[in-house]
Motif scaffolding. Structure first.
Motif, PDB file in Angstrom:
ATOM      1  N   MET A 149      -2.036   2.641   0.350  1.00 49.07           N
ATOM      2  CA  MET A 149      -1.120   1.502   0.496  1.00 49.07           C
ATOM      3  C   MET A 149      -1.914   0.237   0.809  1.00 49.07           C
ATOM      4  N   PRO A 150      -1.510  -0.911   0.272  1.00 51.94           N
ATOM      5  CA  PRO A 150      -2.217  -2.154   0.571  1.00 51.94           C
ATOM      6  C   PRO A 150      -2.121  -2.510   2.047  1.00 51.94           C
ATOM      7  N   ASP A 151      -3.121  -3.164   2.560  1.00 54.65           N
ATOM      8  CA  ASP A 151      -3.129  -3.605   3.951  1.00 54.65           C
ATOM      9  C   ASP A 151      -2.482  -4.970   4.055  1.00 54.65           C
ATOM     10  N   HIS A 152      -1.341  -5.030   4.753  1.00 57.66           N
ATOM     11  CA  HIS A 152      -0.630  -6.304   4.893  1.00 57.66           C
ATOM     12  C   HIS A 152      -0.695  -6.824   6.327  1.00 57.66           C
ATOM     13  N   SER A 153      -1.594  -6.248   7.133  1.00 57.35           N
ATOM     14  CA  SER A 153      -1.640  -6.622   8.542  1.00 57.35           C
ATOM     15  C   SER A 153      -2.072  -8.056   8.749  1.00 57.35           C
ATOM     16  N   SER A 154      -2.788  -8.636   7.784  1.00 55.97           N
ATOM     17  CA  SER A 154      -3.294 -10.000   7.951  1.00 55.97           C
ATOM     18  C   SER A 154      -2.221 -11.054   7.735  1.00 55.97           C
ATOM     19  N   ARG A 155      -1.102 -10.688   7.124  1.00 59.93           N
ATOM     20  CA  ARG A 155      -0.037 -11.661   6.915  1.00 59.93           C
ATOM     21  C   ARG A 155       1.317 -10.970   7.045  1.00 59.93           C
ATOM     22  N   PRO A 156       1.688 -10.615   8.286  1.00 57.90           N
ATOM     23  CA  PRO A 156       2.960  -9.941   8.488  1.00 57.90           C
ATOM     24  C   PRO A 156       4.115 -10.824   8.074  1.00 57.90           C
ATOM     25  N   LEU A 157       5.179 -10.193   7.599  1.00 57.85           N
ATOM     26  CA  LEU A 157       6.353 -10.915   7.139  1.00 57.85           C
ATOM     27  C   LEU A 157       7.504 -10.625   8.087  1.00 57.85           C
TER      28      LEU A 157
ATOM     29  N   VAL B   6      -4.312   2.569 -14.470  1.00 55.30           N
ATOM     30  CA  VAL B   6      -2.999   2.960 -13.951  1.00 55.30           C
ATOM     31  C   VAL B   6      -3.083   3.193 -12.449  1.00 55.30           C
ATOM     32  N   ALA B   7      -4.155   3.826 -11.998  1.00 58.23           N
ATOM     33  CA  ALA B   7      -4.322   4.092 -10.566  1.00 58.23           C
ATOM     34  C   ALA B   7      -4.437   2.793  -9.772  1.00 58.23           C
TER      35      ALA B   7
ATOM     36  N   GLY C 289       1.838  -0.668  -4.218  1.00 54.82           N
ATOM     37  CA  GLY C 289       2.292   0.017  -3.014  1.00 54.82           C
ATOM     38  C   GLY C 289       2.699   1.460  -3.180  1.00 54.82           C
ATOM     39  N   TYR C 290       2.363   2.098  -4.294  1.00 58.92           N
ATOM     40  CA  TYR C 290       2.724   3.498  -4.498  1.00 58.92           C
ATOM     41  C   TYR C 290       1.661   4.402  -3.879  1.00 58.92           C
ATOM     42  N   GLU C 291       2.110   5.511  -3.310  1.00 56.36           N
ATOM     43  CA  GLU C 291       1.209   6.419  -2.614  1.00 56.36           C
ATOM     44  C   GLU C 291       0.293   7.167  -3.568  1.00 56.36           C
ATOM     45  N   SER C 292       0.737   7.352  -4.804  1.00 54.87           N
ATOM     46  CA  SER C 292      -0.082   8.078  -5.766  1.00 54.87           C
ATOM     47  C   SER C 292       0.171   7.556  -7.170  1.00 54.87           C
ATOM     48  N   GLU C 293      -0.779   7.829  -8.066  1.00 56.37           N
ATOM     49  CA  GLU C 293      -0.610   7.453  -9.458  1.00 56.37           C
ATOM     50  C   GLU C 293       0.578   8.185 -10.072  1.00 56.37           C
TER      51      GLU C 293
END
Length: 329
Positions: A1-9, A285-286, A293-297
């Motif tokens: 999953m992408p890291d979004h901690s640097s810009r919380p919404l 694709v991966a 934000g998908y956990e797997s391909e």
């Protein structure tokens, strides 16, 4: 999953102006720009394309023809925007037939800027024509809602910056220097964004649909957040929090305005972006699955096929890559 901690919404840092948020990262992924100096009689056909087109009439005579609206006269200073790139024709008069390109001299200044000249003894028309490829998936729903042809005299008059911006683009195109293509591209970004904003501001107040959604003080905030970061792990609860509403009220209001639930809207947006990434960026694709934000391909591939009816691998293999920036010349 992408890291979004640097810009919380959260509700505290999502702007109320949803359109500004959607336009914040607006960039055109490609721009072709041409200055035309054509002597009457002349006529040029522009075929259908999946790019925005625009024409600015510095000096007429000039007429434009579309299948739905027929011939319309354009005056000096008129700007025409064709958001969906529909087929049309420009001519010095409606009765001019054929295509004049064969008698034009075309000079290219780099890969994205050119000059088109047609000699003769008739009145001179000076035009600036261009094609623009959207680089911001967030605007696709808005572009789809726009009319097939917008005359700038109806829109640009509400924005005092448009006139000087067009003048600056004209100077840059007619006096090319090092970096002119890049400068023109950035100017075109600004021009298109301001024209889109003008059109939104001048459009009627609808109670449903995408325009109504971005104008709604609650749903607009959630919509802006989704488009800003479609790969975020959005849930109905988190979106309701961004909107500043309860889960049930948000879900009901979102569906009432947009005609579908937030989860379905997010899924379609992700797949629209996935098509662009698979087709033009060269990403695997991966990589696209991770980006969105998908956990797997595998989970991404299932969602992609469910929504688009084709597999992501097929889209990637059959894509032609970079979009052809043809603008009639």
């Amino acid at each position: 999953m992408p890291d979004h901690s640097s810009r919380p919404l959260s509700p505290s840092n999502i702007p109320m102006d949803a359109l500004s948020e959607v336009l914040q990262d607006f960039r055109l992924s490609g721009v072709n720009y041409g200055r035309c100096e054509l002597r009457h009689p002349w006529s040029i056909a522009f075929s259908q394309q999946q790019l925005l087109r625009f024409h600015f009439v510095s000096q007429g005579p000039c007429w434009i023809h579309t299948e739905t609206q027929g011939w319309q006269e354009l005056n000096d200073g008129d700007l025409v925007l064709l958001p969906q790139g529909i087929a049309h024709r420009l001519a010095s008069a409606p009765d001019v037939e054929g295509d004049s390109l064969e008698s034009c001299q075309i000079t290219r200044w780099g890969s994205n800027v050119c000059e088109v000249v047609r000699e003769g003894t008739g009145a001179t028309s000076t035009l600036f024509c261009g094609s623009m490829a959207l680089g911001a998936h967030a605007l696709n729903p808005l572009i789809a809602l726009m009319p097939p042809i917008i005359k700038g005299c109806d829109v640009a008059s509400n924005d005092p910056i448009v006139g000087p911006l067009l003048a600056a683009m004209s100077v840059e195109a007619t006096q090319p220097q090092m970096g002119s293509a890049t400068v023109l591209s950035r100017m075109a970004d600004l021009l298109a964004a301001r024209l889109i904003r003008c059109w939104v501001n001048c459009s009627g107040a609808s109670t449903t649909g995408w325009l109504a959604a971005i104008r709604d003080p609650h749903i607009g905030r959630a919509l802006a957040a989704i488009h800003r970061d479609p790969g975020h792990n959005w849930t109905l609860e988190s979106l309701a929090g961004v909107a500043g509403q309860s889960r049930s009220i948000f879900a009901e209001r979102f569906s009432a305005i947009l005609g579908e639930g937030a989860a379905r809207y997010l899924g379609r947006l992700r797949m629209q972006l996935a098509r662009e990434l698979l087709g033009q960026s060269g990403m695997s694709v991966a990589e696209v699955a991770t980006r969105l934000g998908y956990e797997s391909e595998a989970s991404f591939a299932r969602a992609f096929k469910r929504i688009t009816s084709v597999s992501p691998g097929v889209v990637r293999r059959t894509s032609s890559g970079r979009m052809d920036m043809d603008f009639g010349f």
